[in-house]
Write a protein that holds these residues in place. Structure first.
Motif, PDB file in Angstrom:
ATOM      1  N   LEU A 177      24.923 -26.899  29.742  1.00  0.00           N
ATOM      2  CA  LEU A 177      24.362 -27.650  30.940  1.00  0.00           C
ATOM      3  C   LEU A 177      24.770 -27.399  32.327  1.00  0.00           C
ATOM      4  CD1 LEU A 177      22.459 -29.762  31.267  1.00  0.00           C
ATOM      5  CD2 LEU A 177      24.434 -31.695  30.816  1.00  0.00           C
ATOM      6  N   GLY A 178      26.177 -27.171  32.754  1.00  0.00           N
ATOM      7  CA  GLY A 178      26.599 -26.978  33.940  1.00  0.00           C
ATOM      8  C   GLY A 178      25.886 -25.691  34.467  1.00  0.00           C
ATOM      9  N   ILE A 179      25.918 -24.548  33.614  1.00  0.00           N
ATOM     10  CA  ILE A 179      25.348 -23.483  33.907  1.00  0.00           C
ATOM     11  C   ILE A 179      23.772 -23.559  34.446  1.00  0.00           C
ATOM     12  CG2 ILE A 179      24.642 -20.869  32.953  1.00  0.00           C
ATOM     13  CD1 ILE A 179      27.136 -20.911  31.375  1.00  0.00           C
ATOM     14  N   LEU A 236      16.675 -16.721  33.786  1.00  0.00           N
ATOM     15  CA  LEU A 236      17.265 -15.890  32.807  1.00  0.00           C
ATOM     16  C   LEU A 236      18.804 -16.711  32.292  1.00  0.00           C
ATOM     17  CD1 LEU A 236      17.339 -13.426  31.040  1.00  0.00           C
ATOM     18  CD2 LEU A 236      18.262 -12.267  32.451  1.00  0.00           C
ATOM     19  N   MET A 237      19.317 -17.179  33.452  1.00  0.00           N
ATOM     20  CA  MET A 237      20.710 -17.884  33.342  1.00  0.00           C
ATOM     21  C   MET A 237      20.343 -19.108  32.407  1.00  0.00           C
ATOM     22  SD  MET A 237      23.305 -16.276  34.521  1.00  0.00           S
ATOM     23  CE  MET A 237      22.298 -14.689  33.872  1.00  0.00           C
ATOM     24  N   MET A 238      19.385 -19.645  32.733  1.00  0.00           N
ATOM     25  CA  MET A 238      19.016 -21.185  32.179  1.00  0.00           C
ATOM     26  C   MET A 238      18.818 -20.608  30.635  1.00  0.00           C
ATOM     27  SD  MET A 238      16.779 -23.631  34.962  1.00  0.00           S
ATOM     28  CE  MET A 238      16.352 -22.052  36.179  1.00  0.00           C
ATOM     29  N   VAL A 239      17.828 -19.777  30.379  1.00  0.00           N
ATOM     30  CA  VAL A 239      17.927 -19.455  28.896  1.00  0.00           C
ATOM     31  C   VAL A 239      18.960 -19.102  28.333  1.00  0.00           C
ATOM     32  CG1 VAL A 239      16.602 -17.703  27.490  1.00  0.00           C
ATOM     33  CG2 VAL A 239      15.439 -18.677  29.222  1.00  0.00           C
ATOM     34  N   MET A 240      19.901 -18.340  28.772  1.00  0.00           N
ATOM     35  CA  MET A 240      21.321 -17.823  28.133  1.00  0.00           C
ATOM     36  C   MET A 240      21.915 -19.035  28.230  1.00  0.00           C
ATOM     37  SD  MET A 240      21.972 -14.255  30.108  1.00  0.00           S
ATOM     38  CE  MET A 240      23.590 -14.150  29.100  1.00  0.00           C
ATOM     39  N   ALA A 241      21.927 -20.015  28.948  1.00  0.00           N
ATOM     40  CA  ALA A 241      23.071 -21.601  28.642  1.00  0.00           C
ATOM     41  C   ALA A 241      22.978 -22.038  27.426  1.00  0.00           C
ATOM     42  CB  ALA A 241      22.578 -22.391  30.024  1.00  0.00           C
ATOM     43  N   SER A 260      20.450 -18.965  47.202  1.00  0.00           N
ATOM     44  CA  SER A 260      21.464 -17.886  46.747  1.00  0.00           C
ATOM     45  C   SER A 260      21.156 -17.276  45.424  1.00  0.00           C
ATOM     46  CB  SER A 260      22.631 -18.538  46.671  1.00  0.00           C
ATOM     47  OG  SER A 260      22.771 -19.490  45.743  1.00  0.00           O
ATOM     48  N   MET A 261      19.959 -17.461  44.684  1.00  0.00           N
ATOM     49  CA  MET A 261      19.890 -16.569  43.360  1.00  0.00           C
ATOM     50  C   MET A 261      18.243 -16.474  43.227  1.00  0.00           C
ATOM     51  SD  MET A 261      20.832 -17.870  39.569  1.00  0.00           S
ATOM     52  CE  MET A 261      22.464 -17.575  39.569  1.00  0.00           C
ATOM     53  N   LEU A 300      19.907 -23.740  38.658  1.00  0.00           N
ATOM     54  CA  LEU A 300      18.896 -24.283  39.377  1.00  0.00           C
ATOM     55  C   LEU A 300      19.081 -24.596  40.935  1.00  0.00           C
ATOM     56  CD1 LEU A 300      16.141 -25.398  39.046  1.00  0.00           C
ATOM     57  CD2 LEU A 300      17.024 -27.593  38.462  1.00  0.00           C
ATOM     58  N   ARG A 301      20.380 -25.027  40.937  1.00  0.00           N
ATOM     59  CA  ARG A 301      20.923 -25.465  42.475  1.00  0.00           C
ATOM     60  C   ARG A 301      21.039 -24.019  43.089  1.00  0.00           C
ATOM     61  NH1 ARG A 301      21.459 -28.805  46.544  1.00  0.00           N
ATOM     62  NH2 ARG A 301      23.191 -28.090  47.844  1.00  0.00           N
ATOM     63  N   PHE A 302      21.339 -22.977  42.633  1.00  0.00           N
ATOM     64  CA  PHE A 302      21.608 -21.727  43.294  1.00  0.00           C
ATOM     65  C   PHE A 302      19.987 -21.298  43.663  1.00  0.00           C
ATOM     66  CE2 PHE A 302      25.941 -20.458  41.364  1.00  0.00           C
ATOM     67  CZ  PHE A 302      26.524 -21.399  41.935  1.00  0.00           C
ATOM     68  N   TYR A 303      19.295 -21.438  43.006  1.00  0.00           N
ATOM     69  CA  TYR A 303      17.999 -20.986  43.235  1.00  0.00           C
ATOM     70  C   TYR A 303      17.161 -21.750  44.435  1.00  0.00           C
ATOM     71  CZ  TYR A 303      12.576 -20.932  42.917  1.00  0.00           C
ATOM     72  OH  TYR A 303      11.561 -20.744  43.292  1.00  0.00           O
TER      73      TYR A 303
END
Length: 577
Positions: free
Chosen positions: A258-260, A280-285, A272-273, A265-268
């Motif tokens: 959940l933190g990832i 992709l990071m949210m899917v992998m989380a 910075s992302m 989302l915050r980095f986007y």
């Protein structure tokens, strides 16, 4: 954890270790196949965002996914096969290895260890090693490899997300270490209770006749029930201890996922992302810790694996009797004892005994109970090694023979007979595995057991219960004698061989033993006067020493233990009811 895994692999044979390593390599390939879905998703997302979605891109992404799915299925099938073959194969090999080890251990080991303890190692412990331990080790190792691979990929995608994932893994590891520490003492209790339970079950079954005859069935049953209840209690505690930590481990992993998701989302949002990487990071989380979560559940049993390996190593590391002797075939059966001493731990049983038994003669050993008669005869056949002096067969120290070469020279008929859960014919054939049926019948007739065997439901093909439970004591004794006749060894050791024989069969059996022992070296231990009086030499033992020796007539002329033995037997025979 790593130490336990290394210990397990080191315990395995080279052949099965290679299979396990092969299965682990396939696990890495499976992890790569699982990871292939993320590049495919990445391509699709980039196609949508850049408005260049084409049929070729869709087809390539689909093929990438298809290759990953098909390859993963093939690798999993091969991995499962390797894992099963290695696990169950290693379990079978270790049982055989332990059996071979037990074969060459001094008999003193079996005096110290209970039958339940030895049975528990060869059954429960090895079963857990082949079944539970294999699954635990493979799942744990697989989880570690998969997690390491995914962490590496996350660090390459975005080092900040990788560090968050690494933090979650470290917290998981701390909780897992605490769980294994708590399970250590409970695992030891479980192993000890498994052994105790086997001991009590064997004691209850083997002593059931005594239990009933003395009216102690309630007490024995209570003892058995207490063992079962204690085993259930420890197993429950072990499960509860694991269940306290497994949800906590999984909670840490879920919160890290959940933190990832939130951090991506915050980095986007702060720029910075890029969007594609964030999605992709949210899917992998949701999938990044699947392997680690599975590993956490199984790793609770790692301490059990460690203890199983330790128990197996304890037996396999025991010092064996020296068995690398010569395959020597003696020309005579002359037996010589040269000032030998022997003790069971601190209790001296044989004290400075010297004697010589010429080939083709008979020797009888008499004396009070506990005087060392049986021990002395078993030292001649090297059931133990003497602590001082030497035992020689044909002038050659028995320790210089290979065990198999030495055993070819001895046949044994003990008062306590062990028969196998097999056919009557195979129990007799145990003395000569390649014997024909005609030879089996001939030996049975000599031992006066052919008639009662033919009266059994299927004759020689009748399967008798374990230890001949379906036969009388005299019948078991006669089958044991038939087995010795079948082996036809040059040295015969008779330890109260006629003790359980029915009076009506004694005459025929004595004739059969006379035929068996003709022109052979015979060592007999007996309390019956008629059994020993015809011996060429009688040795009288007392407290581990030979106090008299000579023929029956010579010893009768001496005032000593033997004459008192004869007088006591004669007085007993004169009793009338």
């Amino acid at each position: 954890m790593i130490a336990t895994l290394n210990k397990f692999f080191a315990f395995c044979s080279a052949k099965h270790r290679r299979m396990f390593y092969g299965a682990l390599l396939l696990g890495v390939l499976i992890a790569f196949c699982e990871v292939l879905k993320y590049p495919a998703i990445n391509l699709i997302l980039h196609g949508f965002s850049e408005k260049r979605m084409t049929g070729k891109l869709i087809l390539f992404s689909f093929l990438l996914l298809l290759i990953g799915v098909l390859a993963e299925a093939a690798f999993r099938a091969k991995q499962a096969m390797l894992q099963c073959r290695a696990g169950y194969g290693e379990c079978a090999n270790k049982r055989i290895e332990i059996a071979e080890k037990l074969r060459f251990l001094p008999m003193g080991y079996f005096n110290r260890k209970s039958l339940g303890d030895i049975s528990s190692v060869t059954t429960n412990t090895m079963e857990q090693l082949g079944d539970v331990a294999t699954l635990v080790v493979m799942q744990t190792t697989q989880g570690l490899l998969n997690t390491a691979l995914i962490l590496l990929m996350l660090l390459l995608f975005d080092w900040r997300i990788g560090l968050i994932a690494l933090t979650g893994v470290l917290l998981f590891a701390l909780i897992n270490a605490r769980m294994q520490h708590e399970n250590e003492s409970l695992s030891k209790q479980k192993i000890a209770n498994d052994t105790k339970l086997v001991e009590n079950v064997l004691e209850y079954i083997q002593g059931i006749s005594e239990v009933k005859s003395y009216g102690l069935s309630g007490e024995s049953e209570r003892k058995l029930k207490d063992s079962i209840a204690e085993s259930a209690r420890v197993m429950t505690e072990l499960e509860l201890a694991s269940n306290r930590y497994v949800p906590l481990q999984n909670g840490v992993l879920k919160l890290t996922g959940l933190g990832i998701l939130l951090v991506s989302l915050r980095f986007y949002l702060d720029g910075s992302m890029d969007l594609i990487t964030a999605v992709l990071m949210m899917v992998m989380a949701f999938h990044v810790f699947a392997g680690l979560s599975s590993m956490g559940s199984y790793s609770a049993l790692l301490r059990m694996v460690d203890l199983c390996v330790t128990r197996g190593q304890e037996i396999l590391s025991l010092p064996s009797m020296e068995i690398g002797g010569e395959d020597y075939k003696p020309r005579t059966e002359d037996i010589e004892l040269d000032i030998i001493d022997f003790a069971y731990e601190s209790r001296k049983v044989i004290d400075g005994v010297s004697l010589r038994i010429p080939s083709g003669t008979s020797a009888a050993f008499v004396g009070p109970s506990g005087s060392g008669k049986t021990t002395l005869c078993r030292l001649m056949a090297r059931f133990w090694d003497v602590q001082r002096g030497a035992v020689r067969l044909d002038g050659k120290d028995v320790r210089d023979y290979s065990i198999d070469a030495l055993m070819e020279n001895f046949s044994f008929v003990f008062q306590s007979v062990y028969l196998f859960h097999d056919t009557v014919a195979n129990n007799i054939r145990f003395g000569k595995p390649d014997a024909t049926m005609e030879e089996v019948i001939a030996a049975a007739k000599q031992a006066c057991c052919h008639d009662f065997i033919m009266a059994l439901p299927e004759g020689y093909d009748t399967v008798i219960g374990e230890n001949g439970a379906s036969l009388s004591g005299g019948e078991r004794q006669r089958i044991s004698i038939a087995r010795a006749i079948m082996k036809d060894a040059p040295v015969i050791i008779l330890d109260e061989a006629t003790a359980n024989v029915d009076p009506e069969n004694e005459k025929e059996l004595m004739e059969a033993i006379a035929a068996l022992t003709k022109e052979k070296t015979v060592l007999m231990i007996a309390h019956r006067l008629k059994t020993v009086r015809s011996a060429d030499c009688i040795f009288v033992l007392d407290r581990g020493r030979i106090v008299q020796r000579g023929t029956h007539e010579e010893l009768l002329r001496e005032d000593g233990i033997y004459r008192r033995f004869v007088e006591a037997r004669s007085e007993a025979l004169s009793w009338r009811v």
